[in-house]
Design a protein around this motif. Structure first.
Motif, PDB file in Angstrom:
ATOM      1  N   ASP A  49      84.818 -24.975   1.698  1.00  0.00           N
ATOM      2  CA  ASP A  49      83.911 -24.320   0.759  1.00  0.00           C
ATOM      3  C   ASP A  49      82.972 -25.326   0.093  1.00  0.00           C
ATOM      4  OD1 ASP A  49      84.760 -21.716   1.206  1.00  0.00           O
ATOM      5  OD2 ASP A  49      86.321 -21.840  -0.321  1.00  0.00           O
ATOM      6  N   ALA A  50      83.483 -26.503  -0.245  1.00  0.00           N
ATOM      7  CA  ALA A  50      82.637 -27.534  -0.859  1.00  0.00           C
ATOM      8  C   ALA A  50      81.577 -28.018   0.125  1.00  0.00           C
ATOM      9  CB  ALA A  50      83.492 -28.696  -1.344  1.00  0.00           C
ATOM     10  N   ILE A  51      81.941 -28.135   1.380  1.00  0.00           N
ATOM     11  CA  ILE A  51      80.972 -28.536   2.412  1.00  0.00           C
ATOM     12  C   ILE A  51      79.884 -27.474   2.541  1.00  0.00           C
ATOM     13  CG2 ILE A  51      80.682 -28.924   4.899  1.00  0.00           C
ATOM     14  CD1 ILE A  51      83.532 -30.190   4.817  1.00  0.00           C
ATOM     15  N   ASN A  52      80.279 -26.206   2.567  1.00  0.00           N
ATOM     16  CA  ASN A  52      79.302 -25.121   2.641  1.00  0.00           C
ATOM     17  C   ASN A  52      78.393 -25.093   1.420  1.00  0.00           C
ATOM     18  OD1 ASN A  52      79.945 -24.039   5.159  1.00  0.00           O
ATOM     19  ND2 ASN A  52      81.570 -22.777   4.317  1.00  0.00           N
ATOM     20  N   ARG A  53      78.962 -25.317   0.218  1.00  0.00           N
ATOM     21  CA  ARG A  53      78.141 -25.342  -0.995  1.00  0.00           C
ATOM     22  C   ARG A  53      77.124 -26.470  -0.941  1.00  0.00           C
ATOM     23  NH1 ARG A  53      82.618 -23.417  -3.513  1.00  0.00           N
ATOM     24  NH2 ARG A  53      83.534 -25.444  -3.911  1.00  0.00           N
ATOM     25  N   ALA A  54      77.567 -27.646  -0.504  1.00  0.00           N
ATOM     26  CA  ALA A  54      76.652 -28.788  -0.422  1.00  0.00           C
ATOM     27  C   ALA A  54      75.524 -28.509   0.565  1.00  0.00           C
ATOM     28  CB  ALA A  54      77.423 -30.043  -0.021  1.00  0.00           C
ATOM     29  N   GLU A  55      75.860 -27.922   1.703  1.00  0.00           N
ATOM     30  CA  GLU A  55      74.827 -27.596   2.691  1.00  0.00           C
ATOM     31  C   GLU A  55      73.859 -26.557   2.124  1.00  0.00           C
ATOM     32  OE1 GLU A  55      74.184 -25.964   7.239  1.00  0.00           O
ATOM     33  OE2 GLU A  55      76.228 -26.235   6.501  1.00  0.00           O
ATOM     34  N   TYR A  56      74.406 -25.537   1.471  1.00  0.00           N
ATOM     35  CA  TYR A  56      73.566 -24.498   0.876  1.00  0.00           C
ATOM     36  C   TYR A  56      72.609 -25.091  -0.159  1.00  0.00           C
ATOM     37  CZ  TYR A  56      72.675 -21.122  -2.870  1.00  0.00           C
ATOM     38  OH  TYR A  56      72.103 -20.395  -3.867  1.00  0.00           O
ATOM     39  N   LEU A  57      73.120 -25.936  -1.038  1.00  0.00           N
ATOM     40  CA  LEU A  57      72.288 -26.510  -2.096  1.00  0.00           C
ATOM     41  C   LEU A  57      71.238 -27.477  -1.569  1.00  0.00           C
ATOM     42  CD1 LEU A  57      75.038 -27.023  -4.810  1.00  0.00           C
ATOM     43  CD2 LEU A  57      73.211 -25.299  -4.787  1.00  0.00           C
ATOM     44  N   SER A  58      71.434 -27.975  -0.351  1.00  0.00           N
ATOM     45  CA  SER A  58      70.475 -28.926   0.210  1.00  0.00           C
ATOM     46  C   SER A  58      69.150 -28.281   0.628  1.00  0.00           C
ATOM     47  CB  SER A  58      71.082 -29.648   1.416  1.00  0.00           C
ATOM     48  OG  SER A  58      71.158 -28.777   2.530  1.00  0.00           O
ATOM     49  N   GLY A  59      69.108 -26.959   0.747  1.00  0.00           N
ATOM     50  CA  GLY A  59      67.865 -26.349   1.192  1.00  0.00           C
ATOM     51  C   GLY A  59      67.751 -24.869   0.942  1.00  0.00           C
ATOM     52  N   ALA A  60      68.450 -24.368  -0.049  1.00  0.00           N
ATOM     53  CA  ALA A  60      68.487 -22.922  -0.278  1.00  0.00           C
ATOM     54  C   ALA A  60      67.164 -22.344  -0.756  1.00  0.00           C
ATOM     55  CB  ALA A  60      69.580 -22.589  -1.292  1.00  0.00           C
ATOM     56  N   LYS A  61      66.331 -23.139  -1.355  1.00  0.00           N
ATOM     57  CA  LYS A  61      65.103 -22.600  -1.944  1.00  0.00           C
ATOM     58  C   LYS A  61      64.000 -22.328  -0.925  1.00  0.00           C
ATOM     59  CE  LYS A  61      65.974 -24.088  -6.525  1.00  0.00           C
ATOM     60  NZ  LYS A  61      66.354 -22.961  -7.261  1.00  0.00           N
ATOM     61  N   LYS A  62      64.181 -22.760   0.305  1.00  0.00           N
ATOM     62  CA  LYS A  62      63.153 -22.540   1.325  1.00  0.00           C
ATOM     63  C   LYS A  62      63.011 -21.079   1.715  1.00  0.00           C
ATOM     64  CE  LYS A  62      63.491 -26.967   3.712  1.00  0.00           C
ATOM     65  NZ  LYS A  62      63.877 -27.592   4.977  1.00  0.00           N
ATOM     66  N   ASP A  63      64.106 -20.336   1.732  1.00  0.00           N
ATOM     67  CA  ASP A  63      64.094 -18.973   2.247  1.00  0.00           C
ATOM     68  C   ASP A  63      65.023 -18.074   1.451  1.00  0.00           C
ATOM     69  OD1 ASP A  63      62.410 -18.704   4.618  1.00  0.00           O
ATOM     70  OD2 ASP A  63      63.747 -20.169   5.526  1.00  0.00           O
ATOM     71  N   SER A  64      64.774 -16.784   1.578  1.00  0.00           N
ATOM     72  CA  SER A  64      65.663 -15.765   1.056  1.00  0.00           C
ATOM     73  C   SER A  64      66.847 -15.617   2.014  1.00  0.00           C
ATOM     74  CB  SER A  64      64.902 -14.441   0.972  1.00  0.00           C
ATOM     75  OG  SER A  64      65.782 -13.369   0.777  1.00  0.00           O
ATOM     76  N   LEU A  65      67.976 -15.237   1.499  1.00  0.00           N
ATOM     77  CA  LEU A  65      69.150 -14.984   2.343  1.00  0.00           C
ATOM     78  C   LEU A  65      68.882 -13.837   3.306  1.00  0.00           C
ATOM     79  CD1 LEU A  65      72.179 -15.463   2.940  1.00  0.00           C
ATOM     80  CD2 LEU A  65      72.683 -13.857   1.116  1.00  0.00           C
ATOM     81  N   LEU A  66      68.222 -12.808   2.831  1.00  0.00           N
ATOM     82  CA  LEU A  66      67.970 -11.609   3.631  1.00  0.00           C
ATOM     83  C   LEU A  66      66.635 -11.744   4.355  1.00  0.00           C
ATOM     84  CD1 LEU A  66      69.085  -8.958   1.009  1.00  0.00           C
ATOM     85  CD2 LEU A  66      70.445 -10.046   2.779  1.00  0.00           C
ATOM     86  N   ARG A  67      66.715 -12.220   5.581  1.00  0.00           N
ATOM     87  CA  ARG A  67      65.510 -12.477   6.371  1.00  0.00           C
ATOM     88  C   ARG A  67      65.859 -12.331   7.840  1.00  0.00           C
ATOM     89  NH1 ARG A  67      60.802 -15.196   4.840  1.00  0.00           N
ATOM     90  NH2 ARG A  67      61.773 -15.274   2.816  1.00  0.00           N
ATOM     91  N   ASN A  68      64.905 -11.868   8.619  1.00  0.00           N
ATOM     92  CA  ASN A  68      65.107 -11.828  10.067  1.00  0.00           C
ATOM     93  C   ASN A  68      65.244 -13.256  10.590  1.00  0.00           C
ATOM     94  OD1 ASN A  68      64.861  -8.986  10.347  1.00  0.00           O
ATOM     95  ND2 ASN A  68      62.647  -9.181  10.209  1.00  0.00           N
ATOM     96  N   ALA A  69      66.041 -13.439  11.606  1.00  0.00           N
ATOM     97  CA  ALA A  69      66.319 -14.787  12.123  1.00  0.00           C
ATOM     98  C   ALA A  69      65.044 -15.545  12.484  1.00  0.00           C
ATOM     99  CB  ALA A  69      67.245 -14.699  13.334  1.00  0.00           C
TER     100      ALA A  69
END
Length: 134
Positions: A49-69
């Protein structure tokens, strides 16, 4: 077991995989295990979970979660949002609701999905209710 449209709702498809994987790894190895690049090793370290959080925080602001691939900014943004961010979101939901409630939600989702092939529009309904930036 459940078919999601991985191109239009990757967060569901990969998010449930990431969430389920983290639950299994916690159960088998404990919440704090070491994940070296060359394989699994028991010992003190950083949990999934900590690894996933770190990855998420590294670039989450680029896109919305709900987006076509195909609409993500780039491949890294697809990876962050489809795997790490959605896995963290589901784990956070579990932490807020409790394990029993989350298990009931997962069973309900599974039961509804077993009888159908991809149910389109789950993400589009969320997008309508929660537009990007809100």
């Amino acid at each position: 077991m459940i078919a999601n449209n991985e191109f239009e709702e990757a967060w569901l498809d990969e998010g449930f995989n990431t969430y389920s994987t983290s639950k299994i790894l916690d159960k088998v190895y404990g919440p704090q295990f070491l994940l070296p690049l060359d394989g699994w090793l028991r010992g003190p370290g950083t949990g999934w979970d900590a690894i996933n959080r770190a990855e998420y925080l590294s670039g989450a602001k680029k896109d919305s979660l709900l987006r076509n691939a195909w609409e993500y900014y780039d491949g890294m943004s697809y990876d962050i949002n489809s795997y790490a961010r959605s896995g963290v979101t589901l784990r956070t939901l579990e932490n807020l609701l409790g394990e029993e409630t989350m298990a009931r939600i997962m069973r309900t989702y599974f039961s509804a999905g077993v009888s159908a092939t991809p149910v389109p529009g789950i993400s589009s309904r969320w997008r309508a209710k929660y537009p990007a930036g809100t």
